[in-house]
Design a protein around this motif. Sequence first.
Motif, PDB file in Angstrom:
ATOM      1  N   ARG A  74      22.072  32.890  36.390  1.00  0.00           N
ATOM      2  CA  ARG A  74      23.418  32.305  36.477  1.00  0.00           C
ATOM      3  C   ARG A  74      23.533  31.358  37.662  1.00  0.00           C
ATOM      4  NH1 ARG A  74      23.518  36.903  39.359  1.00  0.00           N
ATOM      5  NH2 ARG A  74      24.871  37.066  41.203  1.00  0.00           N
ATOM      6  N   ASP A  75      24.416  30.372  37.529  1.00  0.00           N
ATOM      7  CA  ASP A  75      24.856  29.595  38.676  1.00  0.00           C
ATOM      8  C   ASP A  75      25.948  30.386  39.377  1.00  0.00           C
ATOM      9  OD1 ASP A  75      23.159  27.430  38.048  1.00  0.00           O
ATOM     10  OD2 ASP A  75      24.633  26.643  36.625  1.00  0.00           O
ATOM     11  N   ARG A  76      26.045  30.223  40.691  1.00  0.00           N
ATOM     12  CA  ARG A  76      27.027  30.990  41.478  1.00  0.00           C
ATOM     13  C   ARG A  76      28.193  30.089  41.902  1.00  0.00           C
ATOM     14  NH1 ARG A  76      21.867  33.160  40.544  1.00  0.00           N
ATOM     15  NH2 ARG A  76      21.617  35.176  41.588  1.00  0.00           N
ATOM     16  N   PHE A  77      29.387  30.677  41.923  1.00  0.00           N
ATOM     17  CA  PHE A  77      30.549  29.970  42.453  1.00  0.00           C
ATOM     18  C   PHE A  77      31.162  30.800  43.566  1.00  0.00           C
ATOM     19  CE2 PHE A  77      35.212  29.126  42.416  1.00  0.00           C
ATOM     20  CZ  PHE A  77      35.155  27.852  42.952  1.00  0.00           C
ATOM     21  N   VAL A  78      31.351  30.159  44.722  1.00  0.00           N
ATOM     22  CA  VAL A  78      31.981  30.812  45.868  1.00  0.00           C
ATOM     23  C   VAL A  78      33.289  30.091  46.170  1.00  0.00           C
ATOM     24  CG1 VAL A  78      31.781  31.365  48.320  1.00  0.00           C
ATOM     25  CG2 VAL A  78      29.766  31.526  46.835  1.00  0.00           C
ATOM     26  N   LEU A  79      34.386  30.815  46.085  1.00  0.00           N
ATOM     27  CA  LEU A  79      35.698  30.253  46.411  1.00  0.00           C
ATOM     28  C   LEU A  79      35.961  30.532  47.883  1.00  0.00           C
ATOM     29  CD1 LEU A  79      38.243  28.824  45.342  1.00  0.00           C
ATOM     30  CD2 LEU A  79      39.200  31.093  44.871  1.00  0.00           C
ATOM     31  N   SER A  80      35.522  29.588  48.730  1.00  0.00           N
ATOM     32  CA  SER A  80      35.663  29.806  50.165  1.00  0.00           C
ATOM     33  C   SER A  80      37.131  29.845  50.564  1.00  0.00           C
ATOM     34  CB  SER A  80      34.913  28.716  50.940  1.00  0.00           C
ATOM     35  OG  SER A  80      34.762  29.069  52.299  1.00  0.00           O
ATOM     36  N   GLU A 126      31.475  36.634  43.273  1.00  0.00           N
ATOM     37  CA  GLU A 126      30.159  36.701  43.902  1.00  0.00           C
ATOM     38  C   GLU A 126      30.198  37.302  45.305  1.00  0.00           C
ATOM     39  OE1 GLU A 126      27.325  36.138  42.542  1.00  0.00           O
ATOM     40  OE2 GLU A 126      27.845  35.030  40.724  1.00  0.00           O
ATOM     41  N   ILE A 127      31.286  37.047  46.049  1.00  0.00           N
ATOM     42  CA  ILE A 127      31.368  37.548  47.424  1.00  0.00           C
ATOM     43  C   ILE A 127      32.823  37.542  47.867  1.00  0.00           C
ATOM     44  CG2 ILE A 127      31.042  35.262  48.478  1.00  0.00           C
ATOM     45  CD1 ILE A 127      29.321  36.755  50.648  1.00  0.00           C
ATOM     46  N   ASN A 128      33.174  38.489  48.717  1.00  0.00           N
ATOM     47  CA  ASN A 128      34.532  38.544  49.259  1.00  0.00           C
ATOM     48  C   ASN A 128      34.788  37.321  50.146  1.00  0.00           C
ATOM     49  OD1 ASN A 128      33.997  41.081  48.224  1.00  0.00           O
ATOM     50  ND2 ASN A 128      35.054  42.179  49.836  1.00  0.00           N
ATOM     51  N   THR A 129      35.935  36.694  49.954  1.00  0.00           N
ATOM     52  CA  THR A 129      36.303  35.562  50.799  1.00  0.00           C
ATOM     53  C   THR A 129      37.783  35.659  51.158  1.00  0.00           C
ATOM     54  OG1 THR A 129      36.760  34.173  48.848  1.00  0.00           O
ATOM     55  CG2 THR A 129      34.573  33.992  49.847  1.00  0.00           C
ATOM     56  N   GLY A 130      38.190  34.844  52.080  1.00  0.00           N
ATOM     57  CA  GLY A 130      39.575  34.872  52.544  1.00  0.00           C
ATOM     58  C   GLY A 130      39.662  34.438  53.985  1.00  0.00           C
ATOM     59  N   SER A 149      13.292  32.258  46.460  1.00  0.00           N
ATOM     60  CA  SER A 149      12.899  33.090  45.321  1.00  0.00           C
ATOM     61  C   SER A 149      12.446  32.260  44.129  1.00  0.00           C
ATOM     62  CB  SER A 149      14.076  33.982  44.899  1.00  0.00           C
ATOM     63  OG  SER A 149      14.477  34.816  45.957  1.00  0.00           O
ATOM     64  N   LYS A 150      12.543  30.931  44.257  1.00  0.00           N
ATOM     65  CA  LYS A 150      12.159  30.003  43.192  1.00  0.00           C
ATOM     66  C   LYS A 150      12.945  30.254  41.903  1.00  0.00           C
ATOM     67  CE  LYS A 150       7.496  29.409  45.115  1.00  0.00           C
ATOM     68  NZ  LYS A 150       7.927  28.273  45.934  1.00  0.00           N
ATOM     69  N   VAL A 151      14.228  30.548  42.074  1.00  0.00           N
ATOM     70  CA  VAL A 151      15.130  30.734  40.939  1.00  0.00           C
ATOM     71  C   VAL A 151      15.865  29.417  40.701  1.00  0.00           C
ATOM     72  CG1 VAL A 151      17.144  31.983  40.055  1.00  0.00           C
ATOM     73  CG2 VAL A 151      15.422  33.187  41.414  1.00  0.00           C
ATOM     74  N   ASP A 152      15.806  28.932  39.464  1.00  0.00           N
ATOM     75  CA  ASP A 152      16.405  27.636  39.132  1.00  0.00           C
ATOM     76  C   ASP A 152      17.898  27.790  38.841  1.00  0.00           C
ATOM     77  OD1 ASP A 152      16.830  24.987  38.382  1.00  0.00           O
ATOM     78  OD2 ASP A 152      16.235  25.368  36.299  1.00  0.00           O
ATOM     79  N   SER A 153      18.646  28.142  39.851  1.00  0.00           N
ATOM     80  CA  SER A 153      20.092  28.275  39.718  1.00  0.00           C
ATOM     81  C   SER A 153      20.751  27.461  40.819  1.00  0.00           C
ATOM     82  CB  SER A 153      20.524  29.740  39.822  1.00  0.00           C
ATOM     83  OG  SER A 153      19.991  30.497  38.761  1.00  0.00           O
ATOM     84  N   LYS A 154      22.021  27.077  40.587  1.00  0.00           N
ATOM     85  CA  LYS A 154      22.759  26.293  41.568  1.00  0.00           C
ATOM     86  C   LYS A 154      23.904  27.106  42.142  1.00  0.00           C
ATOM     87  CE  LYS A 154      22.995  22.047  41.789  1.00  0.00           C
ATOM     88  NZ  LYS A 154      23.208  20.593  41.812  1.00  0.00           N
ATOM     89  N   VAL A 155      24.300  26.741  43.325  1.00  0.00           N
ATOM     90  CA  VAL A 155      25.450  27.366  43.974  1.00  0.00           C
ATOM     91  C   VAL A 155      26.527  26.304  44.149  1.00  0.00           C
ATOM     92  CG1 VAL A 155      26.311  28.599  46.000  1.00  0.00           C
ATOM     93  CG2 VAL A 155      23.965  29.008  45.185  1.00  0.00           C
ATOM     94  N   TYR A 156      27.714  26.626  43.667  1.00  0.00           N
ATOM     95  CA  TYR A 156      28.871  25.756  43.832  1.00  0.00           C
ATOM     96  C   TYR A 156      29.863  26.472  44.738  1.00  0.00           C
ATOM     97  CZ  TYR A 156      26.888  23.274  39.864  1.00  0.00           C
ATOM     98  OH  TYR A 156      26.042  22.588  39.038  1.00  0.00           O
ATOM     99  N   CYS A 157      30.478  25.718  45.625  1.00  0.00           N
ATOM    100  CA  CYS A 157      31.401  26.311  46.582  1.00  0.00           C
ATOM    101  C   CYS A 157      32.596  25.381  46.740  1.00  0.00           C
ATOM    102  CB  CYS A 157      30.703  26.515  47.930  1.00  0.00           C
ATOM    103  SG  CYS A 157      31.780  27.111  49.258  1.00  0.00           S
ATOM    104  N   MET A 158      33.786  25.936  46.728  1.00  0.00           N
ATOM    105  CA  MET A 158      34.988  25.147  46.987  1.00  0.00           C
ATOM    106  C   MET A 158      35.555  25.530  48.335  1.00  0.00           C
ATOM    107  SD  MET A 158      38.572  24.742  44.882  1.00  0.00           S
ATOM    108  CE  MET A 158      37.973  23.459  43.788  1.00  0.00           C
TER     109      MET A 158
END
Length: 287
Positions: A74-80, A126-130, A149-158
């Motif tokens: 999966r691609d990850r999304f972090v809502l900063s 994905e992770i606690n934020t606030g 880890s050579k995992v072909d996934s992307k991380v998106y963060c707002m």
Amino acid sequence: MIRFEPTFFLERNRDIDEVTLRAIAREVRKDILKMTSAVNSGHPGGAMSATDVIVTLYYYKMRHNPENPKWEKRDRFVLSKGHVCPALYSVLARTGYFPVEKLNEFRKLDGNLQGHPDMNKTTGIEINTGSLGLGIGAAVGMALGLKLSKVDSKVYCMIGDGEAQEGSVWEATMAASHYNLDNLCVILDNNNLQIDGPVDEVMSIYPAMEKWKAFGWHVIEINGHDFEEIKRALDEADTVKYKPTMIVAKTVKGKGVSFMENRAEWHGKALPPDLLKEALKELGEIV
């Protein structure tokens, strides 16, 4: 309700048009207003400015699996900017991570949808934020871990533009460039309003594009409410090598409801019942 099979989300760059994305975003904005007004608490203004980008990420760009939220590819999304979580909760529900009816649990002590994202309570987080400035650092760590880890996934963060006043944002920005994290794409929700007023008056972050370029990032500026521009920017980020991408999304706080747009007072205040009814009418709901 617009529904998609879970398999629809397993690949990137899905075939979905602007009309459909706009219709989904309209439902998300209705959810945001209903959720916050039901408990007379929350942050509707910034959630509404962030909606179109989050909708495009989950429905068009990100590879994810509502039936297997911890899928390795999966691609990850972090809502900063975690306080605008009503937008993310609505999208998670509408893509199948949990029933839409669960949105009624927002900010309730016995519910799973807390006032800021909690990975231990809410499926798909994905992770606690606030705490402002925390999420982007975590996103950098995730992107670096995937690289190693050579995992072909992307991380998106707002992140928020008021949040960009935090020093930890710039530490993370420097680290992402140092480690050549081309699997990281950060979106700045640039509505230029924070709880105390205009960002450029409280503590200016401008010129934002030039600052991130100086830190070694590939930078794109877009209209954060134009779905075709959002899609093109996310696609462009996929082509960038050896550096992270920053998308400066010019947005409108309270987008979608005329009397909320560009008004700082709706940063952290819910609509009372009479204004909620008026806002939902503007969004096309029969009330």
